[in-house]
Design a protein around this motif. Sequence first.
Motif, short mmCIF file in Angstrom:
data_model
loop_
_atom_site.label_atom_id
_atom_site.label_comp_id
_atom_site.label_asym_id
_atom_site.label_seq_id
_atom_site.Cartn_x
_atom_site.Cartn_y
_atom_site.Cartn_z
N ALA A 155 0.84 -1.21 0.00
CA ALA A 155 0.00 0.00 0.00
C ALA A 155 0.87 1.26 0.00
O ALA A 155 0.58 2.23 -0.70
CB ALA A 155 -0.94 0.00 1.20
N VAL A 156 1.95 1.21 0.76
CA VAL A 156 2.84 2.38 0.80
C VAL A 156 3.55 2.54 -0.55
O VAL A 156 3.74 3.66 -1.03
CB VAL A 156 3.84 2.25 1.97
N LEU A 157 3.90 1.42 -1.18
CA LEU A 157 4.53 1.53 -2.51
C LEU A 157 3.57 2.15 -3.51
O LEU A 157 3.94 3.02 -4.30
CB LEU A 157 4.96 0.14 -3.00
N VAL A 158 2.31 1.69 -3.48
CA VAL A 158 1.31 2.25 -4.40
C VAL A 158 1.17 3.75 -4.16
O VAL A 158 1.18 4.56 -5.09
CB VAL A 158 -0.05 1.54 -4.22
N GLN A 159 1.05 4.11 -2.88
CA GLN A 159 0.90 5.53 -2.57
C GLN A 159 2.13 6.33 -2.98
O GLN A 159 2.03 7.45 -3.47
CB GLN A 159 0.65 5.72 -1.07
N SER A 160 3.29 5.73 -2.79
CA SER A 160 4.51 6.45 -3.15
C SER A 160 4.59 6.68 -4.65
O SER A 160 5.05 7.74 -5.10
CB SER A 160 5.74 5.68 -2.66
N LEU A 161 4.15 5.70 -5.42
CA LEU A 161 4.13 5.89 -6.88
C LEU A 161 3.15 6.99 -7.26
O LEU A 161 3.44 7.86 -8.08
CB LEU A 161 3.73 4.58 -7.59
N LEU A 162 1.97 6.94 -6.67
CA LEU A 162 0.91 7.87 -7.09
C LEU A 162 1.14 9.30 -6.59
O LEU A 162 0.51 10.23 -7.06
CB LEU A 162 -0.46 7.37 -6.61
N THR A 163 2.00 9.46 -5.61
CA THR A 163 2.26 10.83 -5.13
C THR A 163 3.62 11.32 -5.61
O THR A 163 4.03 12.43 -5.28
CB THR A 163 2.23 10.89 -3.59
N ALA A 164 4.30 10.51 -6.42
CA ALA A 164 5.62 10.92 -6.92
C ALA A 164 5.45 11.91 -8.08
O ALA A 164 4.51 11.78 -8.87
CB ALA A 164 6.40 9.71 -7.40
N PRO A 165 6.34 12.86 -8.17
CA PRO A 165 6.24 13.82 -9.29
C PRO A 165 6.42 13.15 -10.65
O PRO A 165 5.90 13.64 -11.64
CB PRO A 165 7.38 14.81 -9.00
N GLN A 166 7.11 12.02 -10.67
CA GLN A 166 7.31 11.33 -11.96
C GLN A 166 5.99 10.78 -12.48
O GLN A 166 5.83 10.57 -13.67
CB GLN A 166 8.31 10.17 -11.80
N PHE A 167 5.05 10.53 -11.58
CA PHE A 167 3.71 10.11 -12.02
C PHE A 167 2.83 11.33 -12.29
O PHE A 167 2.11 11.40 -13.28
CB PHE A 167 3.07 9.22 -10.95
#
Lengths: 461, 953
Positions: free
Chosen positions: B589-601
């Motif tokens: 869940a933290v990985l998903v959130q980290s991807l979705l809140t990353a500027p690269q996304f």
Amino acid sequence: MKKHNIANNYSRRTVIKTLGITAAAPFIPVLNAEAAAGDGPKRLLIVTTPNGLGDGATPTKPGADYVNGSAFGALNKHKKDINIFRGIDFKAYNTNLYKVTNSHPALAPHLLTAAVTERANANEDANSQTAVYHSKGKSIDQVISQRLMANDATKTAMPFIYAGVKTGRGSFYHQVYSRAGASLYPQVNAQTLHSQIFDGSDASSGGDLALQRRLAERRSVIDNATAEINAVMRVLSNVDKQKMQDHLDAVRQLEQQLAFEESNTGGVACMPPTLKAEKGAQDERFQIDGENMMDMIVQGFACDRTRVATLMWSNSANGIKFTSKGLTEGHHSYTHSNIFSQAKKDARNKITQWYAERFDYLIKKMKSIPEAGGTMLDNTLIIWTCEHSNDRGEHDRRNIPYITAGSAGGAIKTGNFFDFSSNRRGHGDMYVTAAHAMGFTDINRFGIPEVSQGVLPGVLA
Amino acid sequence: MFTMNLYRPLWVVLALSVAGCSGGQDDASSTNNSSSLVVSSHSPSSEPASTPPMSSVSSSASSSITASTSGCQADIDRGKALYNAAGLNCTTCHGAPDGTNKTPGAGANPSIAIFDAPYGAIGAGKPSEGALDVYIEKHMSVYFGSNCTEGNATCGDDLAAYLYDTAGQNWCAQQGSQAPSSAASTSSAASSAAPDSPLHYVTVAAINTGGDNADGDGHIAFKADNSFTGGQVSDVSGGVTDIANTKDDILFFTERWGESQYELNLYNGTFDIEFGFIELVEEHTAGSRVFNVAIEGDIKLSNVDIVKAAGGTREALVKRVKNVKITDGKLNIDFKAVTHNPTVSYIKVQRIEWPGEQYDRLCASCHGGPNGEKRTELGDALVASRCTVCGDQKVLENYIGGTMPFKFPQACTGSCAKRIADYIHRKFAGYGDNPPVELPDFLDKGGDTNSCGAPNTEFNHLRRVASADYNRMVADLFKVTGNFTKGFSADQLVGNFFINTTRSAEPGQVEQYFAVAATVADEALKTLPKWMPCTDKTYACAKQGLETVGRRAFRRPLTNAEVNRFMASFTKVRQGAENLTIGFDRGIAVLVQSLLTAPQFLYYVETGEGSGQVVPLTQYELAARLALFLWRSLPDDTLLDLAKQGKLKTNQQIQAQATRMLKDARAKGAVMLFHREWMKVKNPDAGTNGYNQQVAAMVDFNRTVSAVTFADEGSYKALFEVDYGFLNVHTKALYKVQGDAIEAGANGYDKYALNPNRRAGLLARAPFLRSNDSPTVRGIFLREHVLCGVIPAPPPNAAEAIPEADDSLNPRDLFALHTTDPGCGGCHVLMDPLGFPFDHYDDEGHWRDRYPATAAVPGGFDIDISGNFLLTDVDGDFEGAKELQDKLASSNDVSQCYNYHWFEFAVGRKASTKDTCSLGKVNELAAAEGGSILDVMTSIVLSDSFRHRRTAP
């Protein structure tokens, strides 16, 4: 919403429990140390309704003996808590200082900032009819919020609540400015706003342990985002860096909010209001949505989640049809073309009545919450205004409606019709007065200084 | 003295010192240059040279024409020298007069540029502070030193003269030629036989004598009584409510009575003075009160007897004294009794507008200012380098008189045309000694392949994902369904398209990214088997999952640093949990959130390959753009694999991918989105009238667009001609369709033929008509977004110009009333004749035969659907929406404009002249391929602008 045993779930926390609007009375009084100690915190609530009001909003007699206009019957019972103003203008327009198109997109950003409004979007065609206008100043709610947040004694978890009731996403919403040129969009989703305000008290995942874990996860995610932003920043061109910097600043703000919640174990948790489901005709849904938003603002205040809120009903130029008042056309059309025909005057007054009823709801709700020294209303200043008037013509920039309720802890004299018709004042002065009422007496001009003279005479207690 | 001023009020004053004010004044001619150039040379009755008001050095200024001209220019020159004097000077804080190089304010004040908006507006004033020269002397003297103080020669005057002149007011003309009408009359024989167009007046002072600030009719702000000596005040506003013969009742409730004098600080020139009089004493009769009014020492109104003239007491009497000449900078008015106390209720001072003001009113909205600022494609700038008919002043004058303003050639003839031609030659860049300016050509939105050379493109600002796309993106990544964007901020606009490039994300939106990421993560845990490449709950599997889904989310493989950072947080969260199974899920869940809140996304970070001003996008960036344009989502593994292999390079490779992608269902979504945004179609609001009909009409709109594009492979023409629809029971009623379906369709929406005269083309369907619900809005859409034409912004007082109307008039006639003014009508001819032809459709898209009834006309009104194309390649008259759309379908302008919008949608920004080649090629290639909508889309992905990036703006 599930019922939770607040006391068990949040054993270390003090609890304010208030009930949703549907259940009027029983109130478990405040355990909160601050509220028990003395005066309740001062709050500011700005309410905007679109397209101006009808002439039935204007009282007939100046002073304390004023008689409400035909559209304000719903507010008769609150007369002693309300002030109505007249003779307040967008003076910058009147003095010809301010040669901006008299259109909705240009007027809305001026309303709460009283500052110069111009097209700030370089990518817009200079002449596009839908060009986005922006204000070069901050809006009064943001100014006050930023002052409160800068002081540990008045700091809250949320800097402000900005709720929109069916506010559109086009070019008409620009009204609240946390800094020059950057308008904020209100939160228009009641559920989202609900979780933003009351998440700390939402015990759906069970107990403090779950809360602790959520906080830890949030910290991981925020730390990752911060690291990635810093990494990306390095490859961006200079012109793009500012966007990423602003993004980073917003993340830091979240981090601070998280830190506030992590450390503030003596803070408040509270029973969130229950959201009502929307149903019925357009204006019925509008009403229900608005009541949900008002419930959350009032409860957010009660829980001291924040002390500043703005409630934006729809947006200028909206075409909501108030069928419950027997009207068949959208609101906007009643403010254009032959607007002083009896039919259109009547229609505007009916819509004004409708909004007055919602204002009544808000006042009643605040009055139902006892606080030190009286009720929440006494500790609050509500300012209701519109982005133009219909006083002398379409989009009139004179006699901008201003109605206030509450006294911000006794700072404002209430129960008056203040008529500045013969001593006309710029609307920035309304905000200077509000700032003084909120305790910021160093603010003596607001917006364009030439047309701001200072506190409105006779209004402060 | 003068009251009009332009200065920036210095409520925050930075330390400023001007050395220059101490010198240069000894030889100054006075500020009084009023020995009027025109009057003294043409008018035998010209007064002798007047006495200068402030200075003792008058002798050099007064007698000759040349002296007065050079005198006023000398003021300006001296002012300029003072402003820019060596060392610390005005520019230190204020920068150039136009605000460039101003010092950013240290405190609350963002700038102190003297002509910073809105203070640069000509004629803007701040009466409470007095005139600009007075202001300078009063407030700037501490910085100037004692030599630039009030009454000390001409320092303030010179600076003011310079600043006014720089701001576009013709200082010398104001000082010299005060009476344009007389100037015109003396010169008209030589110039033009055309009659003079009516003169416009501006109000320079308005006093509500005996009263407070008040609004006069015509939006004139009257000031509270000031500048008087003597007299007393009466106020009957408590007892009197209505004054006969006026709309300005409030002005007549108060008076100043008794003998009094007014002295107003103005400036030299010729003015009209208007007085409002009233007899407030009801006992008075004709003859009771008689008085004289002297202006500048001469009795101009003698034996004023209000009751006699007005016909009674409490009736307004307005008197106007024309052509009063002021030569000492002050207006003096004396009210003298004849039989009883004089009285006055208001004083209004007006003058004929200056040429600059006249230009602003009649010309500036299309042609812009003296250096081409704010010019539009309608007419372009009038600077020497752009204007073909301006070179010869006489030719220009005739041109103006004969053809201008646009569509109102009779509105500026004779002396008006002459003054404006003169103004242009005196003020605009490139004439006489004025430095020339070079302005770029406007973008030809159709492009031009002749401009092709090395790849060129405009700069793309950093783009953030749109809420319109977010749901699709997370659905593609994690196979979750749901509307996650309900609380998102409004997307920003590029033209009509919701594209986030113009401003930073709002803090509230950033908060939403985190909140929604948490929600999506919880949903994604439920769909793990659908997106995770492995099933064991191990660190290695988590890492594999991160790398697989991360490549799609970031539109490129994750770097080692990124993987390591994210996996560290996975481990931390996993180990903090009750057990490793729960911990694995929470870590994911933290990985998903980290991807979705990353500027690269959240952002489209593009760097391009190699170095230079224009570089090709990297293969991965190109894959991302393709997916964003054609799917409004993320690239799939096929695209990413090709990017990895470097196989998105040739036209053939890219075209093959575009063709593949256009067959995917997501392409239909993108095409529908484009047309909804382009035509500003909004979803109906729940609870509105006919909500079900409107929802069904939206289904028809989307399906019809999709069928025209994909099934029919139609072109833009089909959008204006399509005569079938996908209807259910609601829309059959709305569009009055009977009979059998042509074809059965899904979900209760079958394909039907529509009445081609009423419902052919998307512009005759409810979604467009409801979302663009008035003739003005419809006309603007046609002009700006179908024809790519330009409509200048309405003037500031647009709404005020609308006359009161009654409901006995046909709505179209009613509307026509406010387009008779040249300031309004010149623009309205561009939109009204395109909007009114739709008036058979009401604001919800229902057909109506007549306009609805009003109280005055119970039978309603006939609908006039006559229309007209102007400034297009299909100019001419037509009737109604059907003929209008037929003309659109035959227009090459429309074809190019339509393609231009696709270009904006694809590239995510407006085009500039750097995109001229790409636009030209898009049009050329699409036409060569047959011109279908799909051809247009494919042509764009092959263009240089789509495949390249400019590295700096």
